[in-house]
Write an enzyme that holds these catalytic residues in place. Structure first.
Site, short mmCIF file in Angstrom:
data_model
loop_
_atom_site.label_atom_id
_atom_site.label_comp_id
_atom_site.label_asym_id
_atom_site.label_seq_id
_atom_site.Cartn_x
_atom_site.Cartn_y
_atom_site.Cartn_z
N SER A 47 0.87 -1.17 0.00
CA SER A 47 0.00 0.00 0.00
C SER A 47 0.91 1.22 0.00
O SER A 47 1.84 1.30 0.81
CB SER A 47 -0.90 -0.01 1.23
N GLU A 48 0.66 2.16 -0.91
CA GLU A 48 1.65 3.23 -1.14
C GLU A 48 1.86 4.15 0.06
O GLU A 48 2.85 4.87 0.11
CB GLU A 48 1.31 4.05 -2.38
N ASN A 49 0.94 4.12 1.02
CA ASN A 49 1.16 4.95 2.19
C ASN A 49 2.08 4.29 3.21
O ASN A 49 2.18 4.75 4.35
CB ASN A 49 -0.18 5.34 2.83
#
Lengths: 237, 230
Positions: A47-49
């Site tokens: 997840s890019e966060n």
């Protein structure tokens, strides 16, 4: 597309992700794929966060707002996860370390160009997020989309008419009608879903399709070619 | 003795001048330094350039800063989201400039600023509206776009635990942009949940070393004060 069709599409994508893959599932339709990756096998979600591992939606009442996914929904991690900052997270993406990313799309071209961030409408407020990084970074880019736009036109086109997210980046497209590989030789149909016939698929699709992978001889679909050519010309105008 | 813990947020933010470029951490609400943003509204610096992933939700935090008319320009990746009505009305009224930056470019341009990298080529955005007017180059058979660093005067970030030298740990996905914004900024102000003695943080767990951190502010709501400001 109703919910059962969305789930069926998510199941087809999940089926095609090999165990051990590092995968980014985009916001919206692609998020559903996580529900259909078998629990007994190992997959690594990104997840890019800033989290890598496996997770599920947080139970009601158990939400921790420091623990969210890219869709900003609270999640609960399974054992084995790792946290990292944003530059490292996008380094994983941009550095080619992810095996597969699954994205939604407004349009895909026969060359694999992707348009999924902006309709180009003069009053639209653009918002790109990580879409352009995902498009160019992952080893394979899978798109999940409805076959036709709301106006009934094919979302698979000779050229995208919306502003592009990335050039030549899409590997495969899943729609409610078919699964199609984007290859240097053209768009190759690798699966017809349900009752979809080659003739019908070609009729509603804005680009010429190659059915050879299904053992369907070109002549079976060729009767539709003139109509398709006309349709393509219309779309290009 | 060096102690970076400030008495309050106003003491930490007092140097911010009109026209400053300010990076604000956070991805959605996670990692958003709400108390520092409230203090910036109170402090009143105007004509600011804001660098942040989003452009505020609801009417508090970044949205309140925008509503106060303190921001002239914003660089962000995803301004339009549920509850971003404050930004949307300012944008439609032509009262705020917007530079859309792909999220990976945002992170990497901040990192580059922090590392003395004067520019870098990336395939992200090639052939799109966001690369228009930018220098491009074919490298190893791949078309790339030249991207320049984003230097910021101040970074306002949310961390978890700090010691008086400013070594920081973060909590879960609230880490997000915090470490790279701290690197990119001339002055980093970290809002912290917990203040501890030197030596209490295992050096193996420090994510942002104190060299990147100027001031610390203990969150008011925090009940985890381990050691008071010196």
């Amino acid at each position: 597309m109703d919910n059962s069709m969305r789930i069926a599409m998510a199941k087809r994508v999940a089926r095609d992700i090999p165990e051990g893959s590092y995968v980014n599932l985009g916001i919206g339709l692609p998020t559903l794929v996580a529900n259909h990756l078998p629990a007994e096998k190992d997959y690594f979600l990104h997840s890019e966060n800033g989290v890598l591992g496996r997770w599920q939606a947080a139970a009601p009442g158990e939400e921790d707002w420091d623990m969210i996914n890219a869709g900003k929904e609270p999640i609960e991690l399974s054992p084995g996860a790792a946290f990292f900052h944003h530059a490292d997270s996008f380094g994983m993406m941009r550095g080619g370390h992810l095996d597969i990313c699954v994205l939604g799309a407004f349009q895909v071209s026969a060359q694999g160009d992707l348009a999924n961030w902006h309709t180009g409408a003069p009053d639209a407020i653009p918002a790109v997020g990580g879409a352009m990084d995902l498009a160019i970074g992952a080893k394979r880019v899978f798109v999940m989309m409805e076959h036709l736009a709301k106006d009934g036109r094919s979302k698979l086109l000779p050229e995208c008419t919306y502003p592009l997210t990335g050039l030549g980046c899409v590997s495969r497209v899943y729609t409610e009608l078919a699964t199609l590989d984007i290859t240097p030789e053209g768009v190759r149909v690798i699966e017809l879903v349900g009752d979809t016939t080659a003739e019908h698929l070609q009729e509603v699709t804005g680009v010429p399709l190659d059915f050879s992978a299904l053992g369907i001889i070109p002549s079976a679909a060729s009767t539709q070619r003139p109509a398709v050519t006309q349709h393509c010309a219309e779309l290009q105008r | 003795m060096i102690n970076k813990l400030c008495a309050d947020a106003q003491a930490a933010l007092s140097g911010i001048k009109d026209g400053a470029t300010i990076a604000v951490g956070g991805f959605g609400g996670a990692g958003m330094p709400d108390e520092l943003i409230d203090a910036l509204i109170e402090q009143g610096a105007r004509d600011l350039t804001l660098v942040s992933n989003n452009a505020g939700q609801g009417d508090s935090g970044l949205a309140a800063l925008l509503k106060a008319g303190q921001v002239r320009r914003i660089l962000c990746s995803y301004p339009r989201m549920t509850g971003s009505h404050v930004f949307e009305s300012l944008y439609r009224a032509g009262k705020i400039e917007l530079e859309i930056v792909p999220q990976g470019n945002l992170a990497e341009r901040l990192r580059a600023a922090g590392c003395g990298i004067a520019g870098f080529y990336t395939p992200t955005g090639f052939g799109t509206l966001l690369a228009e007017g930018k220098e491009t180059r074919l490298i190893d058979g791949r078309q790339c776009v030249l991207e320049l660093p984003i230097h910021v005067d101040y970074a306002l970030i949310k961390a978890q635990t700090a010691d008086r030298w400013g070594n920081l740990t973060f909590r879960k996905t609230a880490r997000n942009f915090g470490p790279v914004m701290a690197m990119a900024a001339t002055n980093t102000i970290a809002s912290i949940e917990q203040f501890c003695e030197l030596g209490e943080l295992d050096p193996e767990t420090v994510v942002t070393p104190g060299i990147y951190v100027k001031h610390l502010v203990l969150r008011k709501a925090s009940a985890n004060l381990l050691n008071q400001a010196g």
